[in-house]
Design a protein around this motif. Structure first.
Motif, PDB file in Angstrom:
ATOM      1  N   VAL A   1      37.986  -8.569 -42.792  1.00 44.91           N
ATOM      2  CA  VAL A   1      37.502  -8.927 -41.048  1.00 44.91           C
ATOM      3  C   VAL A   1      37.019  -7.397 -40.920  1.00 44.91           C
ATOM      4  O   VAL A   1      36.547  -7.862 -40.338  1.00 44.91           O
ATOM      5  CB  VAL A   1      38.806  -9.109 -40.403  1.00 44.91           C
ATOM      6  N   PRO A   2      37.503  -6.450 -40.718  1.00 46.56           N
ATOM      7  CA  PRO A   2      37.369  -4.829 -40.660  1.00 46.56           C
ATOM      8  C   PRO A   2      35.517  -4.698 -41.180  1.00 46.56           C
ATOM      9  O   PRO A   2      34.330  -4.160 -40.266  1.00 46.56           O
ATOM     10  CB  PRO A   2      38.006  -3.916 -40.698  1.00 46.56           C
ATOM     11  N   PRO A   3      35.124  -4.387 -41.933  1.00 49.64           N
ATOM     12  CA  PRO A   3      33.887  -4.279 -42.527  1.00 49.64           C
ATOM     13  C   PRO A   3      32.767  -6.179 -41.887  1.00 49.64           C
ATOM     14  O   PRO A   3      31.740  -4.948 -41.627  1.00 49.64           O
ATOM     15  CB  PRO A   3      33.458  -5.279 -44.162  1.00 49.64           C
ATOM     16  N   MET A   4      33.244  -6.435 -41.564  1.00 52.50           N
ATOM     17  CA  MET A   4      32.350  -8.114 -41.471  1.00 52.50           C
ATOM     18  C   MET A   4      32.887  -7.612 -39.410  1.00 52.50           C
ATOM     19  O   MET A   4      31.244  -7.954 -38.907  1.00 52.50           O
ATOM     20  CB  MET A   4      33.041  -9.267 -41.258  1.00 52.50           C
ATOM     21  N   ALA A   5      33.067  -7.347 -39.200  1.00 55.50           N
ATOM     22  CA  ALA A   5      33.150  -6.526 -37.655  1.00 55.50           C
ATOM     23  C   ALA A   5      32.634  -5.585 -37.259  1.00 55.50           C
ATOM     24  O   ALA A   5      31.582  -5.752 -36.017  1.00 55.50           O
ATOM     25  CB  ALA A   5      34.566  -6.736 -37.206  1.00 55.50           C
ATOM     26  N   VAL A   6      32.466  -4.969 -38.018  1.00 57.28           N
ATOM     27  CA  VAL A   6      31.340  -3.648 -37.810  1.00 57.28           C
ATOM     28  C   VAL A   6      30.264  -3.805 -38.293  1.00 57.28           C
ATOM     29  O   VAL A   6      29.478  -3.198 -37.851  1.00 57.28           O
ATOM     30  CB  VAL A   6      32.132  -2.577 -39.224  1.00 57.28           C
ATOM     31  N   ALA A   7      29.977  -4.778 -39.044  1.00 55.93           N
ATOM     32  CA  ALA A   7      28.874  -4.679 -39.407  1.00 55.93           C
ATOM     33  C   ALA A   7      27.946  -6.421 -37.986  1.00 55.93           C
ATOM     34  O   ALA A   7      26.871  -6.183 -37.793  1.00 55.93           O
ATOM     35  CB  ALA A   7      28.523  -6.042 -41.138  1.00 55.93           C
ATOM     36  N   ALA A   8      28.965  -6.742 -37.753  1.00 53.91           N
ATOM     37  CA  ALA A   8      28.726  -7.870 -36.096  1.00 53.91           C
ATOM     38  C   ALA A   8      28.404  -6.610 -34.752  1.00 53.91           C
ATOM     39  O   ALA A   8      27.292  -6.662 -34.733  1.00 53.91           O
ATOM     40  CB  ALA A   8      29.749  -8.496 -35.650  1.00 53.91           C
TER      41      ALA A   8
ATOM     42  N   PRO B   1      48.302  -4.872 -35.141  1.00 49.80           N
ATOM     43  CA  PRO B   1      48.420  -4.402 -34.017  1.00 49.80           C
ATOM     44  C   PRO B   1      47.658  -2.896 -34.842  1.00 49.80           C
ATOM     45  O   PRO B   1      46.763  -2.550 -34.226  1.00 49.80           O
ATOM     46  CB  PRO B   1      49.040  -4.205 -33.910  1.00 49.80           C
ATOM     47  N   ALA B   2      48.272  -2.413 -35.322  1.00 49.01           N
ATOM     48  CA  ALA B   2      47.501  -0.755 -35.887  1.00 49.01           C
ATOM     49  C   ALA B   2      46.128  -1.162 -36.864  1.00 49.01           C
ATOM     50  O   ALA B   2      45.868  -0.565 -36.557  1.00 49.01           O
ATOM     51  CB  ALA B   2      48.683  -0.107 -37.609  1.00 49.01           C
ATOM     52  N   GLN B   3      46.402  -1.951 -37.064  1.00 49.34           N
ATOM     53  CA  GLN B   3      45.275  -2.532 -37.781  1.00 49.34           C
ATOM     54  C   GLN B   3      43.791  -2.775 -36.690  1.00 49.34           C
ATOM     55  O   GLN B   3      42.691  -2.446 -37.723  1.00 49.34           O
ATOM     56  CB  GLN B   3      45.310  -3.732 -39.242  1.00 49.34           C
ATOM     57  N   PHE B   4      44.418  -3.568 -36.193  1.00 52.73           N
ATOM     58  CA  PHE B   4      43.570  -4.016 -35.378  1.00 52.73           C
ATOM     59  C   PHE B   4      42.748  -2.425 -33.914  1.00 52.73           C
ATOM     60  O   PHE B   4      41.559  -2.136 -33.625  1.00 52.73           O
ATOM     61  CB  PHE B   4      44.217  -4.924 -33.647  1.00 52.73           C
ATOM     62  N   ASP B   5      43.822  -1.413 -33.826  1.00 54.93           N
ATOM     63  CA  ASP B   5      43.919  -0.050 -33.151  1.00 54.93           C
ATOM     64  C   ASP B   5      42.826   0.545 -34.245  1.00 54.93           C
ATOM     65  O   ASP B   5      41.497   1.226 -33.533  1.00 54.93           O
ATOM     66  CB  ASP B   5      44.781   0.363 -32.897  1.00 54.93           C
ATOM     67  N   ASP B   6      42.720   0.642 -35.318  1.00 54.28           N
ATOM     68  CA  ASP B   6      41.889   1.548 -36.183  1.00 54.28           C
ATOM     69  C   ASP B   6      40.263   0.835 -36.533  1.00 54.28           C
ATOM     70  O   ASP B   6      39.106   1.254 -36.330  1.00 54.28           O
ATOM     71  CB  ASP B   6      42.677   1.136 -37.943  1.00 54.28           C
ATOM     72  N   LEU B   7      40.320  -0.754 -36.151  1.00 52.80           N
ATOM     73  CA  LEU B   7      39.166  -1.756 -36.349  1.00 52.80           C
ATOM     74  C   LEU B   7      38.702  -1.145 -35.045  1.00 52.80           C
ATOM     75  O   LEU B   7      37.528  -1.120 -34.920  1.00 52.80           O
ATOM     76  CB  LEU B   7      39.361  -2.758 -36.348  1.00 52.80           C
TER      77      LEU B   7
END
Length: 333
Positions: free
Chosen positions: A279-286, A315-321
């Protein structure tokens, strides 16, 4: 058909021309820019004499639009549409992060997640109350009670809420919902789309599992043709031969939809990948592709989630993302 009016055309001249066109039983969509005004003609335009229209002093050009979608078409509406959701704006340079659990499970869960994602910078809270599931034995959502709990989370945090509708008979339950989501499986539920078009609530329309971009825009057209122009398009992955991911995220759709339409485009990498680590790499790409928003599934305990825990961030992962996404946006603006 579109008619581009010359710079300096007065409001009275526009009004007179619009009245003449409406007397031909045409709907006329007026889009006013800083330099030009565009009239989008919808209906049986065969009765319009193009040469006569072109000859008018205030008319710059007249063109026929070949695409079947009209009101969602950028040719009819050159400027980006900006949709207001409470104090939040999306489109036209305004970017939103939408976050929350796949499904509402309890008051404690949804309020805890809502507080955490707001603290991390989310603008809108998502949460499923009605859940369309492939298996009839899977958790189907808390339905009306789920919406009530979302409303409590909204009162607690001030975040606008978005949740999915499956049946138009449930629409009265959505009275206090800020954005109504139409899921991928209902993208071509045309009766549902037409009824939602009679509301004035923003609609987030997800692309179907195997639908083209034109079919997505035609579904948006169903909503807009009934008078509701507040439509947000969502790319959430399509079904291909690849089985490693849940779906194949089509990020080319973001640029293509922005070229074809003036409507905001959101990307959902959670449903697209089906795996939290992707999810994080694809969110950044989006974000880098120019999306107007990103929708992320966040759960306070993904291992115990009743729905789609494998693709949910903590929640911690979302914060970083969110920090990573904002850095990308700063770099591309």
């Amino acid at each position: 058909m579109i008619a581009v009016l010359k710079h300096g055309t007065t409001p009275d001249q526009v009004s007179h021309l619009v009245g003449w066109l409406k007397r031909m039983n045409l709907d006329v969509h007026v889009s006013e820019g800083q330099e030009i005004t565009v009239l989008g003609l919808i209906g049986d335009t065969s009765r319009v004499d193009m040469d006569l229209l072109k000859s008018l002093e205030i008319v710059e050009t007249v063109k026929r639009v070949s695409e079947p979608f009209k009101q969602a078409n950028r040719k009819f509406h050159p400027k980006d549409t900006i949709i207001q959701i409470g104090d939040v704006r999306i489109g036209g340079g305004y970017f939103v992060m939408i976050a929350g659990p796949c499904s509402v499970e309890s008051e404690e869960q949804i309020i805890e997640v809502a507080r955490s994602v707001k603290e991390s910078g989310a603008h809108i809270l998502r949460g499923g109350a009605f859940k369309p599931r492939t298996s009839p034995y899977a958790f189907q959502g808390m339905k009306g009670e789920g919406i009530r709990l979302l409303e409590l989370a909204k009162q607690e945090t001030g975040l606008p809420i978005i949740t999915e509708i499956m049946n138009i008979n449930d629409l009265p339950l959505f009275e206090n919902v800020d954005v109504i989501q139409v899921g991928a499986r209902n993208m071509q539920n045309f009766d549902l789309l037409k009824e939602l078009g009679k509301t004035r609530v923003p609609i987030l329309l997800k692309r179907g599992l195997a639908n083209t971009l034109q079919e997505l825009l035609m579904s948006a057209e169903y909503i807009m043709s009934e008078g509701n122009e507040q439509v947000i398009l969502c790319e959430r992955g399509i079904r291909t031969f690849e089985t490693y991911t849940r779906n194949t995220l089509d990020l080319s759709a973001v640029s293509a939809l922005h070229e074809l339409s003036h409507l905001p485009v959101v990307v959902d990498p959670s449903h697209a990948t089906g795996k939290a680590k992707l999810v994080p790499p694809m969110a950044v790409a989006a974000a880098a592709s120019g999306a107007d928003g990103i929708m992320i599934e966040v759960h306070n305990n993904p291992a115990c989630a009743l729905c789609d825990g494998a693709q949910s961030l903590t929640p911690a992962q979302f914060d970083d993302l969110n920090h990573r996404v904002q850095r990308v946006r700063e770099a591309i603006l």
